[in-house]
Design a protein around this motif. Structure first.
Motif, PDB file in Angstrom:
ATOM      1  N   ALA A 112      -5.287   5.262   1.397  1.00 30.39           N
ATOM      2  CA  ALA A 112      -4.679   3.796   0.837  1.00 30.39           C
ATOM      3  C   ALA A 112      -4.520   2.931  -0.597  1.00 30.39           C
ATOM      4  CB  ALA A 112      -4.785   2.860   2.117  1.00 30.39           C
ATOM      5  N   ILE A 113      -3.678   3.076  -0.799  1.00 23.50           N
ATOM      6  CA  ILE A 113      -4.078   2.789  -2.851  1.00 23.50           C
ATOM      7  C   ILE A 113      -3.404   1.226  -2.768  1.00 23.50           C
ATOM      8  CG2 ILE A 113      -3.998   3.114  -4.826  1.00 23.50           C
ATOM      9  CD1 ILE A 113      -3.692   6.053  -4.168  1.00 23.50           C
ATOM     10  N   PHE A 114      -3.867   0.440  -3.107  1.00 20.57           N
ATOM     11  CA  PHE A 114      -3.129  -0.955  -3.463  1.00 20.57           C
ATOM     12  C   PHE A 114      -3.215  -1.337  -4.632  1.00 20.57           C
ATOM     13  CE2 PHE A 114      -5.080  -0.291   1.071  1.00 20.57           C
ATOM     14  CZ  PHE A 114      -4.357  -0.904   2.027  1.00 20.57           C
ATOM     15  N   ARG A 115      -2.457  -2.174  -5.165  1.00 22.48           N
ATOM     16  CA  ARG A 115      -2.153  -3.008  -6.370  1.00 22.48           C
ATOM     17  C   ARG A 115      -1.962  -4.235  -5.976  1.00 22.48           C
ATOM     18  NH1 ARG A 115       2.617  -2.063 -10.637  1.00 22.48           N
ATOM     19  NH2 ARG A 115       2.318  -3.957 -11.354  1.00 22.48           N
ATOM     20  N   THR A 116      -3.090  -5.200  -6.416  1.00 19.25           N
ATOM     21  CA  THR A 116      -2.878  -6.639  -6.531  1.00 19.25           C
ATOM     22  C   THR A 116      -2.270  -7.481  -6.982  1.00 19.25           C
ATOM     23  OG1 THR A 116      -5.164  -6.811  -7.438  1.00 19.25           O
ATOM     24  CG2 THR A 116      -5.230  -6.858  -4.403  1.00 19.25           C
ATOM     25  N   GLY A 129       0.780  -1.274  -0.108  1.00 21.78           N
ATOM     26  CA  GLY A 129      -0.185   0.071   0.149  1.00 21.78           C
ATOM     27  C   GLY A 129       0.687   1.149   0.061  1.00 21.78           C
ATOM     28  N   VAL A 130       0.382   1.977  -0.786  1.00 21.46           N
ATOM     29  CA  VAL A 130       0.690   3.727  -0.389  1.00 21.46           C
ATOM     30  C   VAL A 130      -0.781   4.342   0.284  1.00 21.46           C
ATOM     31  CG1 VAL A 130       2.067   3.825  -2.583  1.00 21.46           C
ATOM     32  CG2 VAL A 130       0.381   4.264  -2.903  1.00 21.46           C
ATOM     33  N   THR A 131       0.281   6.001   0.572  1.00 24.15           N
ATOM     34  CA  THR A 131      -0.720   6.790   0.637  1.00 24.15           C
ATOM     35  C   THR A 131      -0.717   7.894   0.059  1.00 24.15           C
ATOM     36  OG1 THR A 131      -0.688   6.016   3.406  1.00 24.15           O
ATOM     37  CG2 THR A 131      -1.478   8.207   3.043  1.00 24.15           C
ATOM     38  N   ALA A 132      -2.079   8.008  -0.364  1.00 26.14           N
ATOM     39  CA  ALA A 132      -1.829   9.617  -1.537  1.00 26.14           C
ATOM     40  C   ALA A 132      -3.302  10.393  -0.086  1.00 26.14           C
ATOM     41  CB  ALA A 132      -2.691   9.700  -2.124  1.00 26.14           C
ATOM     42  N   LEU A 133      -2.462  11.908  -0.440  1.00 22.97           N
ATOM     43  CA  LEU A 133      -3.908  12.977   0.099  1.00 22.97           C
ATOM     44  C   LEU A 133      -4.880  13.102  -1.526  1.00 22.97           C
ATOM     45  CD1 LEU A 133      -4.916  14.370   2.475  1.00 22.97           C
ATOM     46  CD2 LEU A 133      -3.590  16.560   1.644  1.00 22.97           C
ATOM     47  N   VAL A 134      -5.880  12.601  -1.090  1.00 24.84           N
ATOM     48  CA  VAL A 134      -6.734  12.788  -2.246  1.00 24.84           C
ATOM     49  C   VAL A 134      -8.351  13.245  -2.110  1.00 24.84           C
ATOM     50  CG1 VAL A 134      -8.146  11.595  -4.352  1.00 24.84           C
ATOM     51  CG2 VAL A 134      -5.691  10.355  -3.501  1.00 24.84           C
ATOM     52  N   GLY A 182      -9.723   4.009   2.429  1.00 22.69           N
ATOM     53  CA  GLY A 182      -9.746   5.201   3.958  1.00 22.69           C
ATOM     54  C   GLY A 182      -8.520   4.449   4.207  1.00 22.69           C
ATOM     55  N   ASN A 183      -7.348   5.462   4.666  1.00 20.44           N
ATOM     56  CA  ASN A 183      -6.035   5.248   4.969  1.00 20.44           C
ATOM     57  C   ASN A 183      -6.974   5.305   6.697  1.00 20.44           C
ATOM     58  OD1 ASN A 183      -3.486   4.293   5.587  1.00 20.44           O
ATOM     59  ND2 ASN A 183      -2.858   6.324   5.673  1.00 20.44           N
TER      60      ASN A 183
END
Length: 122
Positions: free
Chosen positions: A36-40, A25-30, A49-50
């Motif tokens: 929290a953004i994930f690529r599987t 996961g990575v975190t971004a302000l959106v 939401g993180n």
């Protein structure tokens, strides 16, 4: 599966999909929210939401959790208490009464775009 769409001006570019590590996961302000953004491994991209609703402190958001699968359900386990959250809906797999926000995601020309918070159909 129906995906809730948002007008084009409501989509925020975040990063290139190639920059996301698989099952990390990575975190971004959106839209003013920590996401929290994930690529599987199957190349799907999810955004939640993180915030770990079971954690007493703000540290260690879901982006630091462990990504896995339970059958057909992709999930992230919270780093503090290991509760699993469905990456598609944000629902806790151990407690149906608990969830985190889930956000619309699309990839356009290799760029991850985050839309607004999804609304439960229930």
């Amino acid at each position: 599966m129906a995906v809730m769409s948002a007008p084009d001006d409501e989509w925020q570019p975040v990063c290139r999909v190639a920059e996301l590590e698989v099952d990390r996961g990575v975190t971004a302000l959106v839209h003013g929210q920590a996401i929290a953004i994930f690529r599987t491994a199957d190349e799907a991209v999810y955004a939640l939401g993180n915030h770990d609703p079971f954690a007493r402190s703000a540290g260690g958001g879901l982006a630091k959790g462990i990504v896995g699968r339970r059958g057909e359900i992709p999930f992230v386990a919270s780093p503090a208490h290991k509760h699993a959250f469905d990456l598609r809906s944000g629902r806790c797999l151990e407690d149906n009464h608990v969830s985190v926000p889930s956000y619309a995601v699309k990839v356009v020309d290799g760029v991850v775009m985050i839309g607004h918070r999804r609304v439960d159909a229930a």
